[in-house]
Every structure is written in structure tokens, then in C-alpha cells.
Design a protein around this motif. Structure first.
Motif, PDB file in Angstrom:
ATOM      1  N   LEU A   1       0.843  -1.198   0.000  1.00  0.00           N
ATOM      2  CA  LEU A   1       0.000   0.000   0.000  1.00  0.00           C
ATOM      3  C   LEU A   1       0.884   1.257   0.000  1.00  0.00           C
ATOM      4  CD1 LEU A   1      -2.839   1.252   0.189  1.00  0.00           C
ATOM      5  CD2 LEU A   1      -2.682   1.058   2.684  1.00  0.00           C
ATOM      6  N   ALA A   2       1.929   1.258   0.824  1.00  0.00           N
ATOM      7  CA  ALA A   2       2.821   2.427   0.899  1.00  0.00           C
ATOM      8  C   ALA A   2       3.497   2.672  -0.447  1.00  0.00           C
ATOM      9  CB  ALA A   2       3.869   2.208   1.994  1.00  0.00           C
ATOM     10  N   GLU A   3       3.904   1.584  -1.100  1.00  0.00           N
ATOM     11  CA  GLU A   3       4.580   1.748  -2.400  1.00  0.00           C
ATOM     12  C   GLU A   3       3.626   2.322  -3.446  1.00  0.00           C
ATOM     13  OE1 GLU A   3       7.509  -0.890  -3.628  1.00  0.00           O
ATOM     14  OE2 GLU A   3       7.710   0.269  -5.488  1.00  0.00           O
ATOM     15  N   ARG A   4       2.401   1.756  -3.489  1.00  0.00           N
ATOM     16  CA  ARG A   4       1.398   2.266  -4.451  1.00  0.00           C
ATOM     17  C   ARG A   4       1.090   3.738  -4.175  1.00  0.00           C
ATOM     18  NH1 ARG A   4      -2.349  -1.546  -6.818  1.00  0.00           N
ATOM     19  NH2 ARG A   4      -3.483   0.347  -7.357  1.00  0.00           N
ATOM     20  N   LEU A   5       1.046   4.120  -2.898  1.00  0.00           N
ATOM     21  CA  LEU A   5       0.721   5.513  -2.561  1.00  0.00           C
ATOM     22  C   LEU A   5       1.875   6.449  -2.923  1.00  0.00           C
ATOM     23  CD1 LEU A   5      -1.179   4.953   0.782  1.00  0.00           C
ATOM     24  CD2 LEU A   5      -2.145   5.754  -1.392  1.00  0.00           C
ATOM     25  N   CYS A   6       3.111   5.977  -2.772  1.00  0.00           N
ATOM     26  CA  CYS A   6       4.258   6.802  -3.192  1.00  0.00           C
ATOM     27  C   CYS A   6       4.173   7.069  -4.698  1.00  0.00           C
ATOM     28  CB  CYS A   6       5.584   6.116  -2.857  1.00  0.00           C
ATOM     29  SG  CYS A   6       5.991   6.244  -1.103  1.00  0.00           S
ATOM     30  N   ARG A   7       3.783   6.018  -5.448  1.00  0.00           N
ATOM     31  CA  ARG A   7       3.660   6.188  -6.899  1.00  0.00           C
ATOM     32  C   ARG A   7       2.595   7.241  -7.216  1.00  0.00           C
ATOM     33  NH1 ARG A   7       1.486   1.635 -10.799  1.00  0.00           N
ATOM     34  NH2 ARG A   7       2.052   0.342  -9.059  1.00  0.00           N
ATOM     35  N   ARG A   8       1.433   7.125  -6.544  1.00  0.00           N
ATOM     36  CA  ARG A   8       0.346   8.107  -6.753  1.00  0.00           C
ATOM     37  C   ARG A   8       0.773   9.507  -6.365  1.00  0.00           C
ATOM     38  NH1 ARG A   8      -5.681   6.447  -6.693  1.00  0.00           N
ATOM     39  NH2 ARG A   8      -5.410   4.981  -8.398  1.00  0.00           N
ATOM     40  N   CYS A   9       1.447   9.616  -5.207  1.00  0.00           N
ATOM     41  CA  CYS A   9       1.856  10.945  -4.727  1.00  0.00           C
ATOM     42  C   CYS A   9       2.853  11.571  -5.703  1.00  0.00           C
ATOM     43  CB  CYS A   9       2.462  10.850  -3.325  1.00  0.00           C
ATOM     44  SG  CYS A   9       1.196  10.610  -2.059  1.00  0.00           S
ATOM     45  N   ALA A  10       3.726  10.722  -6.298  1.00  0.00           N
ATOM     46  CA  ALA A  10       4.691  11.246  -7.270  1.00  0.00           C
ATOM     47  C   ALA A  10       3.958  11.830  -8.469  1.00  0.00           C
ATOM     48  CB  ALA A  10       5.654  10.144  -7.707  1.00  0.00           C
ATOM     49  N   SER A  11       2.954  11.115  -8.976  1.00  0.00           N
ATOM     50  CA  SER A  11       2.279  11.637 -10.171  1.00  0.00           C
ATOM     51  C   SER A  11       1.351  12.796  -9.851  1.00  0.00           C
ATOM     52  CB  SER A  11       1.556  10.518 -10.930  1.00  0.00           C
ATOM     53  OG  SER A  11       0.646   9.897 -10.075  1.00  0.00           O
ATOM     54  N   ALA A  12       0.855  12.859  -8.617  1.00  0.00           N
ATOM     55  CA  ALA A  12      -0.080  13.931  -8.255  1.00  0.00           C
ATOM     56  C   ALA A  12       0.634  15.125  -7.600  1.00  0.00           C
ATOM     57  CB  ALA A  12      -1.150  13.386  -7.314  1.00  0.00           C
ATOM     58  N   GLY A  13       1.956  15.012  -7.404  1.00  0.00           N
ATOM     59  CA  GLY A  13       2.712  16.114  -6.791  1.00  0.00           C
ATOM     60  C   GLY A  13       2.390  16.317  -5.320  1.00  0.00           C
ATOM     61  N   ARG A  14       2.029  15.245  -4.636  1.00  0.00           N
ATOM     62  CA  ARG A  14       1.691  15.382  -3.202  1.00  0.00           C
ATOM     63  C   ARG A  14       2.925  15.163  -2.332  1.00  0.00           C
ATOM     64  NH1 ARG A  14      -3.450  16.694  -2.526  1.00  0.00           N
ATOM     65  NH2 ARG A  14      -5.015  15.814  -3.911  1.00  0.00           N
ATOM     66  N   ARG A  15       2.929  15.819  -1.175  1.00  0.00           N
ATOM     67  CA  ARG A  15       4.099  15.806  -0.289  1.00  0.00           C
ATOM     68  C   ARG A  15       4.014  14.670   0.747  1.00  0.00           C
ATOM     69  NH1 ARG A  15       2.241  20.902  -1.073  1.00  0.00           N
ATOM     70  NH2 ARG A  15       1.015  20.804   0.816  1.00  0.00           N
ATOM     71  N   VAL A  16       5.157  13.998   0.939  1.00  0.00           N
ATOM     72  CA  VAL A  16       5.216  12.815   1.799  1.00  0.00           C
ATOM     73  C   VAL A  16       6.295  12.998   2.865  1.00  0.00           C
ATOM     74  CG1 VAL A  16       5.479  10.291   1.763  1.00  0.00           C
ATOM     75  CG2 VAL A  16       4.644  11.457  -0.267  1.00  0.00           C
ATOM     76  N   PHE A  17       6.072  12.428   4.060  1.00  0.00           N
ATOM     77  CA  PHE A  17       7.066  12.466   5.147  1.00  0.00           C
ATOM     78  C   PHE A  17       7.293  11.028   5.612  1.00  0.00           C
ATOM     79  CE2 PHE A  17       8.971  15.450   8.313  1.00  0.00           C
ATOM     80  CZ  PHE A  17       9.505  14.528   9.186  1.00  0.00           C
ATOM     81  N   PHE A  18       8.565  10.637   5.798  1.00  0.00           N
ATOM     82  CA  PHE A  18       8.886   9.297   6.297  1.00  0.00           C
ATOM     83  C   PHE A  18       9.398   9.428   7.742  1.00  0.00           C
ATOM     84  CE2 PHE A  18      10.366   7.438   1.884  1.00  0.00           C
ATOM     85  CZ  PHE A  18       9.043   7.445   1.455  1.00  0.00           C
ATOM     86  N   LEU A  19       8.695   8.843   8.696  1.00  0.00           N
ATOM     87  CA  LEU A  19       9.130   8.836  10.101  1.00  0.00           C
ATOM     88  C   LEU A  19       9.363   7.398  10.552  1.00  0.00           C
ATOM     89  CD1 LEU A  19       9.447  10.024  13.023  1.00  0.00           C
ATOM     90  CD2 LEU A  19       6.971   9.783  13.259  1.00  0.00           C
ATOM     91  N   GLY A  20      10.540   7.148  11.134  1.00  0.00           N
ATOM     92  CA  GLY A  20      10.758   5.837  11.744  1.00  0.00           C
ATOM     93  C   GLY A  20      11.962   5.105  11.197  1.00  0.00           C
ATOM     94  N   ALA A  21      12.228   3.932  11.765  1.00  0.00           N
ATOM     95  CA  ALA A  21      13.354   3.050  11.454  1.00  0.00           C
ATOM     96  C   ALA A  21      14.664   3.631  12.028  1.00  0.00           C
ATOM     97  CB  ALA A  21      13.466   2.767   9.964  1.00  0.00           C
TER      98      ALA A  21
END
Ligand code: UDP
Length: 246
Positions: free
Chosen positions: A90-110
Motif C-alpha cells: 500500500l505504501a509503495e502504491r501511494l508513493c507512486r500516486r503521490c509522485a504523479s499527483a505532486g503530493r508531499r510525503v514524510f517518512f518517520l521511523g526506522a
């Protein structure tokens, strides 16, 4: 409206991967805080005795079945779910969508360094992906307010939180209203996989529903988590015997 089933006191939505991706895309479009949970066998077992976790799952905007144990239990209890919708997929598919839609993402953790490596690799894979911030997941309680402020100031719309179950789910629920994001998802070991430090289970293991065995062989400390699978089987068989459906 998403349809949900109830199982062992928590709700799980009857969604395919495509529907889950569309639902989260809808949250991003709509704005306002939404928590997304991918529930695996260990989470269902923990939720039985953990009131805060149970409430968090039941208040979430979207809950997907992350593991074979969950879809198996739902089927045995006469409430089949269409398919597994895992956190990493799900996270991978959403990164793909966010890339094409120009949406901003934050990675917290690990561990320190992992979120940055994950951001760089995902941006390479999905050109245009805008990871506006990263932060490792080994912080003290006193640092939490600063992290919440940092995420809010980043303008992120989607937040992936990799702190492990159930800490990531509770962390999101406690801070969601102040994070400024439209969707926050607990993603477990996903950033380790995105960074390339941990390999995903091979396709044969995923198809044969024995990913847990593969992970256990690579990391024997996972035994605590694997031990929850027989507990879920027992809970399911007991519910079938009582015919109360969990
Ligand atoms: N983690 C973290 N802070 C902690 C403990 C764990 O950021 O205090 C990270 C850990 O490095 C890993 C993730 O949380 O990236 C948990 O991954 P795991 O596969 O164990 O998650 P789960 O099985 O709970 O979904």
C-alpha cells in the motif's frame, strides 16, 4: 462508503488493494486527518487485551487486512475479505500516486539513516516524488512534540510511520490532529525495505502465504511476532465452536 466486517472486537474494511489506494487518495484530496491501519495477526491478538489499540483501530478511517492469518480467520468466521492489502504494498502504491499527483510525503521511523535512504531510493524509482521530511524512529518521549511540529511545518500530506506495531498506531492516534497531514499510516518494516537494507520475501513465499517463515529464518527475533499466529488460529477455532463469530 467503505464496508467493514467486525472480527475479535475490531473492524476491518472489505477492500481490495485498488480500493484502498483510491480511498487514501480520496483522503488526500479531501484533507483533514485520517488514520490508516494495516492489521496483521499480531495486531488482532494484541487488540484483544489492549483497549487503547482496539479503540484506535475502530476509530481509523481505513483498516486493511495485512496478513494471511487475518484473511484466513475472517473466511473461517464467514466474513470473507477480498484480498490482503499489506502495508509495504500500500505504501509503495501511494508513493507512486503521490509522485504523479505532486503530493508531499514524510517518512518517520526506522534506524538512523534508513528513512533518508528510503526517500532517495523511492524518489529514484518514482520521479517527482516529493519527500519533504525524514526522521528516524529512535527518539525519547521529550522529543515527540518537536517531531510533531517538524511534520506539521513540512507541509506533508501523507505520513508513513515505521515504529512497529502497536506503537506506530498509538503514536498516530495521539498526534494525528496536530500533524497537519491528510493521511497517516503505520507501516512497520516498510522503510527498511524501501531503503534496500532489508529484502522483501521472495514471490514464492508471498504467494504461498509463508512470508512469516521467511522473515523468521532471516531474523529469529521475530519469533515473538510469529507466536501470535497460532494464538489467532486458536481464537478463531474457539469463536467457531461458540459460533459467535469472534
Ligand atoms: N523502530 C523504530 N523505533 C523503535 C523500534 C522500532 O523506528 O523504537 C522501527 C524498526 O527499526 C523497524 C520498524 O520500526 O524499521 C518495525 O519493523 P517491524 O518489521 O518489526 O514492524 P512490525 O512487525 O511491528 O510491523
Amino acid at each position: 462508503m467503505l464496508q467493514a466486517i467486525q472480527i475479535f472486537g475490531v473492524k476491518i474494511h472489505r477492500v481490495t488493494m485498488d480500493q484502498a489506494v483510491d480511498a487514501v487518495t480520496g483522503f488526500l484530496h479531501e484533507g483533514g486527518p485520517h488514520q490508516v491501519i494495516t492489521a496483521d495477526s499480531s495486531m488482532l491478538v494484541m487488540a484483544r487485551r489492549d483497549e487503547e489499540l482496539r479503540r484506535t483501530i475502530n476509530d481509523a478511517a481505513l483498516v486493511t487486512p495485512d496478513s494471511f492469518g487475518v484473511t484466513w480467520a475472517a473466511r473461517r468466521l464467514g466474513r470473507p475479505l477480498p484480498e490482503r492489502v499489506t502495508g509495504v504494498d500500500l505504501a509503495e502504491r501511494l508513493c507512486r500516486r503521490c509522485a504523479s499527483a505532486g503530493r508531499r510525503v514524510f517518512f518517520l521511523g526506522a534506524a538512523p539513516g534508513v528513512a533518508e535512504e528510503a526517500a532517495a531510493r523511492m524518489a529514484g524509482r518514482y520521479p517527482g516524488l516529493h519527500v519533504v521530511g525524514t526522521r528516524h524512529g529512535f527518539f525519547r518521549a521529550e522529543e515527540e512534540e518537536g517531531i510533531v511540529a517538524e511534520i506539521a511545518a513540512s507541509g506533508a500530506e501523507l505520513l508513513l510511520v515505521a515504529l512497529g506495531i502497536p506503537r506506530q498506531e498509538k503514536w498516530i492516534a495521539r498526534h494525528l490532529s496536530r500533524l497537519g497531514v491528510s493521511a497517516a499510516i503505520g507501516v512497520g518494516g516498510t522503510l527498511d525495505v524501501f531503503s534496500g537494507r532489508v529484502a522483501r520475501a521472495p514471490a514464492w513465499a508471498q504467494r504461498g502465504n509463508v512470508e512469516w517463515l521467511y522473515r523468521l529464518a532471516r531474523n529469529p527475533r521475530k519469533i515473538q511476532k510469529v507466536k501470535t499466529l497460532p494464538v489467532l488460529v486458536w481464537m478463531t477455532l474457539a469463536a467457531m465452536a461458540r459460533s459467535d463469530g469472534g
